[in-house]
Design an enzyme around this catalytic site. Structure first.
Site, short mmCIF file in Angstrom:
data_model
loop_
_atom_site.label_atom_id
_atom_site.label_comp_id
_atom_site.label_asym_id
_atom_site.label_seq_id
_atom_site.Cartn_x
_atom_site.Cartn_y
_atom_site.Cartn_z
N LYS A 131 54.48 41.50 5.09
CA LYS A 131 55.59 41.47 4.15
C LYS A 131 55.23 40.51 3.03
O LYS A 131 54.37 39.64 3.21
CB LYS A 131 56.88 41.09 4.85
CG LYS A 131 56.88 39.80 5.62
CD LYS A 131 58.19 39.71 6.39
CE LYS A 131 58.36 38.39 7.11
NZ LYS A 131 57.66 38.32 8.39
N ASP B 183 55.82 35.12 2.80
CA ASP B 183 56.00 36.54 3.08
C ASP B 183 57.47 36.97 3.06
O ASP B 183 57.76 38.16 2.94
CB ASP B 183 55.31 36.96 4.40
CG ASP B 183 55.76 36.15 5.59
OD1 ASP B 183 56.63 35.27 5.43
OD2 ASP B 183 55.23 36.40 6.69
N ARG B 184 58.38 36.03 3.17
CA ARG B 184 59.80 36.41 3.12
C ARG B 184 60.35 36.33 1.71
O ARG B 184 59.79 35.63 0.86
CB ARG B 184 60.63 35.49 4.00
CG ARG B 184 60.30 35.59 5.46
CD ARG B 184 61.25 34.76 6.28
NE ARG B 184 60.99 35.00 7.69
CZ ARG B 184 61.90 34.90 8.65
NH1 ARG B 184 63.13 34.52 8.36
NH2 ARG B 184 61.59 35.13 9.90
N ASP C 37 55.30 30.47 4.23
CA ASP C 37 54.01 31.12 4.01
C ASP C 37 54.07 32.28 3.01
O ASP C 37 53.11 33.04 2.89
CB ASP C 37 53.42 31.59 5.35
CG ASP C 37 54.30 32.60 6.06
OD1 ASP C 37 55.53 32.59 5.85
OD2 ASP C 37 53.76 33.43 6.82
N ASP D 29 59.53 31.86 1.57
CA ASP D 29 59.51 30.92 2.70
C ASP D 29 58.21 30.14 2.78
O ASP D 29 57.39 30.17 1.85
CB ASP D 29 59.75 31.69 4.00
CG ASP D 29 58.58 32.59 4.34
OD1 ASP D 29 57.87 33.01 3.41
OD2 ASP D 29 58.37 32.88 5.53
N SER E 89 55.67 29.85 9.38
CA SER E 89 56.58 30.59 8.49
C SER E 89 57.72 29.75 7.94
O SER E 89 57.50 28.73 7.32
CB SER E 89 57.09 31.82 9.24
OG SER E 89 57.81 32.62 8.37
N HIS E 90 58.95 30.14 8.27
CA HIS E 90 60.13 29.48 7.72
C HIS E 90 60.55 28.26 8.55
O HIS E 90 61.52 27.60 8.22
CB HIS E 90 61.28 30.48 7.69
CG HIS E 90 61.51 31.10 9.03
ND1 HIS E 90 60.62 32.00 9.57
CD2 HIS E 90 62.47 30.91 9.95
CE1 HIS E 90 61.03 32.34 10.76
NE2 HIS E 90 62.16 31.70 11.03
N LYS F 66 48.09 32.61 13.68
CA LYS F 66 48.07 34.02 14.07
C LYS F 66 46.79 34.67 13.57
O LYS F 66 46.19 34.21 12.58
CB LYS F 66 49.30 34.75 13.56
CG LYS F 66 49.36 34.92 12.08
CD LYS F 66 50.51 35.85 11.74
CE LYS F 66 50.57 36.04 10.24
NZ LYS F 66 51.37 37.19 9.88
C1 G16 Z 1 58.43 37.04 11.85
C2 G16 Z 1 57.95 38.45 11.92
C3 G16 Z 1 59.03 39.39 11.47
C4 G16 Z 1 60.30 39.16 12.26
C5 G16 Z 1 60.71 37.71 12.14
C6 G16 Z 1 61.89 37.34 13.02
O1 G16 Z 1 58.62 36.67 10.52
O2 G16 Z 1 56.81 38.64 11.12
O3 G16 Z 1 58.56 40.68 11.65
O4 G16 Z 1 61.32 39.97 11.80
O5 G16 Z 1 59.64 36.88 12.55
O6 G16 Z 1 61.53 37.50 14.34
P1 G16 Z 1 62.46 37.00 15.53
O7 G16 Z 1 63.77 37.69 15.33
O8 G16 Z 1 61.74 37.42 16.76
O9 G16 Z 1 62.62 35.51 15.37
P2 G16 Z 1 58.07 35.31 9.96
O10 G16 Z 1 58.42 35.32 8.51
O11 G16 Z 1 58.77 34.24 10.76
O12 G16 Z 1 56.60 35.36 10.23
#
Ligand code: G16
Length: 544
Positions: free
Chosen positions: A377, A282-283, A280, A278, A113-114, A126
């Site tokens: 997302k 989704d953000r 991937d 971000d 992700s980010h 995942k």
């Molecule tokens: C993931 C999850 C999100 C979550 C975020 C932060 O996002 O898909 O649902 O809100 O992590 O999670 P945490 O607070 O546990 O770090 P992403 O964009 O990183 O895949």
């Protein structure tokens, strides 16, 4: 096709977090590490023989290598077809759509992700189920259980597959289809949003825009949709080439990491609209000329205006937000008399509500918003939603936000992150907070009287599954809240998040700086959690 069964030893740290297994690249490069986890996933699934698996990632370092390994393992384990994004690329929302559109059995998405990428940075994997969404906890728990007792994995022997040429090829009994990662997703966006209105509004110069792809997966998507299909100028998409190390930056869409975007949106001659996505895809981060829209506000504004978007013109069934997300969307739901659900952090918790038709829109404070169009997302979807809204209302982002606050009040919000905290210290803070919870209700601290203090527990209204210990909440009589949680996505030590929120109904006070407006609550958060004291830090590492 020759298949080998390779002996292996279990690794004890393959427990998926908030969103899949995320570790340093070097961890994934250990002998058998990736293979063990993939085989643990396959061993936990049933009846997939001959079926289709979708495969793609955000293009970060180790993506191509991991894909070649997974192709050979999928072949050895009996999948019938693999659908892979060209170059091994698929944004997370596009992967979700491809799984749904081609009725695949599931998909593997390679991304952290980010988190930053590169040989010394992060990688992740995942599994998404057949509805296109992240595997629910019952799956991730069985992947982890299996990984602790695994003794062998299966892998086929054939040459590396050409990931760059579109079309189908055969590897033994396995059909491999390389597809354009953007085309199906772009069609989906066109079916939701008013592309002709957008084209006209961008063409007329009413909307000027800037999109920062952060050298990550959304570059090709943004170029095709925003530039080629909607006529935005090529310069309106920056950092558009996906790089294995994201140019050495964090592909994290916030004002600190999307620096060029932030400078231009808060500088002279700022475009009407600015956004970033971000690693991937989704953000999303939404900004307008001289304004940043918090993800919590963005969700509430989308819910209040969804009827203006063709794809949601018939109305929305309900909304959901993760627990730490501000209560702004709750006010919209109450106004329109639609259900509003509060779920634990993690997109996987929205899946059942979306599948059951109980909600249409959902979102999280962590820069995530989405709808029932996929089961993830979706960054570019959020961008197009806002563009469509600006085009329909013919108002600036600031005017849309300020009118929303006037109507519903403002939920002043911020999040403080303490990163890479020693795990024992972070656990100590949680224990210390937990011990205080029973005695807090009824106690007053200045203008704040505690109404409830608990640990969030979620019972899924669709399948009855229960998730415990999903964050510590201290709620006050005036609607304000402090929430503490340990992140489930970090790869070093523990990340402690403190979420702060205060409702301000008085329009005369809507334009305050969030940190100032929340100063008293920030002090209370330290009083309860002793985070600065126990970590020895002067303040949070990141404030969003
Ligand atoms: C993931 C999850 C999100 C979550 C975020 C932060 O996002 O898909 O649902 O809100 O992590 O999670 P945490 O607070 O546990 O770090 P992403 O964009 O990183 O895949």
């Amino acid at each position: 096709m020759q298949t080998d069964t390779i002996d292996t030893q279990p690794y004890n740290d393959q427990n998926p977090g908030t969103s899949g297994l995320r570790k340093k690249v070097r961890t994934f490069q250990q002998v058998g590490y990736l293979e063990n986890f993939v085989q643990s996933i396959f061993d936990s699934l049933e009846n997939y023989s001959g079926k289709t698996l979708v495969l793609g990632g955000d293009g970060r370092y180790f993506n191509r290598e991991a894909i070649q390994t997974i192709i050979k393992m999928a072949a050895a384990n009996g999948f019938g077809e693999l659908i892979i994004g060209q170059g091994g690329l698929l944004s997370t929302p596009a992967a979700s759509h491809v799984i749904r559109k081609y009725q695949a059995f599931g998909g593997l998405i390679l991304s952290a992700s980010h988190n930053p990428g590169g040989p010394d940075e992060d990688f992740g994997i995942k599994y998404n189920v057949g509805n296109g969404g992240p595997a629910p906890e019952k799956y991730t728990q069985s992947f982890y259980r299996r990984s602790q007792s695994i003794t062998s994995y299966k892998i086929a022997r054939f040459d590396d597959v050409d990931l760059d040429t579109l079309g189908s090829q055969q590897a033994g009994e396995l059909k491999i289809t390389i597809l354009d990662p953007v085309a199906d997703y772009a069609d989906l966006m066109q079916s939701i949003f008013d592309f002709s209105l957008l084209k006209q509004t961008i063409g007329s110069g009413f909307i000027t825009l800037l999109f920062d792809a952060m050298h990550a997966i959304t570059g090709p998507y943004a170029k095709r949709i925003l530039v080629d299909m909607l006529g935005a100028s090529p310069e309106s998409v920056i950092n558009a080439t996906p790089l294995e190390d994201f140019g050495g930056h964090h592909p994290d869409p916030n004002l600190a990491h999307a620096r060029e975007l932030a400078e231009r949106m808060f500088g002279p001659e700022a475009p009407v609209f600015g956004a970033a996505s971000d690693g991937d895809g989704d953000r999303n981060m939404i900004t307008g000329s001289n304004i940043f829209v918090t993800p919590s506000d963005s969700l509430a504004i989308m819910a209040a205006n969804a009827h203006l978007i063709p794809g949601y013109a018939k109305g929305i069934a309900g909304v959901a937000r993760s627990m730490p997300t501000s209560q702004a969307v709750d006010r919209v739901a109450a106004h329109y008399k639609i259900p509003c659900y509060e779920t634990p952090t993690g997109w996987k918790f929205f899946g059942n509500l979306l599948d059951a038709g109980r909600i249409t829109l959902c979102g999280e404070e962590s820069f995530g918003t989405g709808s029932d169009h996929v089961r993830e997302k979706d960054g570019l979807w959020a961008v197009l939603f806002w563009l469509n809204l600006i085009a329909r209302r013919r108002q600036s982002v600031a005017d849309i936000v300020h009118e929303h606050w006037q109507k519903f009040g403002r939920d002043i919000y911020c999040r403080h992150d303490y990163e890479a905290v020693e795990t024992s210290i972070a656990d100590g803070i949680v224990e210390y907070l937990r011990a205080q919870l029973p005695a807090l209700p009824g106690q007053s601290f200045g203008e704040y009287t505690v109404k409830y203090a608990d640990e969030f527990r979620y019972e899924d209204p669709v399948d009855g599954s229960i998730s415990q210990n999903q964050g510590i909440r201290i709620g006050f009589e005036n609607g304000s809240r402090i929430v503490y949680r340990l992140s489930g996505t970090g790869t070093v030590g523990a990340t402690l998040r403190i979420y702060l929120e205060k409702f301000e109904p008085d329009a005369a006070k809507h334009h305050q700086d969030a940190q100032e407006a929340l100063a008293e609550l920030i002090g209370l958060a330290e009083h309860f959690g002793e985070v600065k004291k126990r970590t020895g830090r002067a303040g949070p590492d990141v404030t969003t």
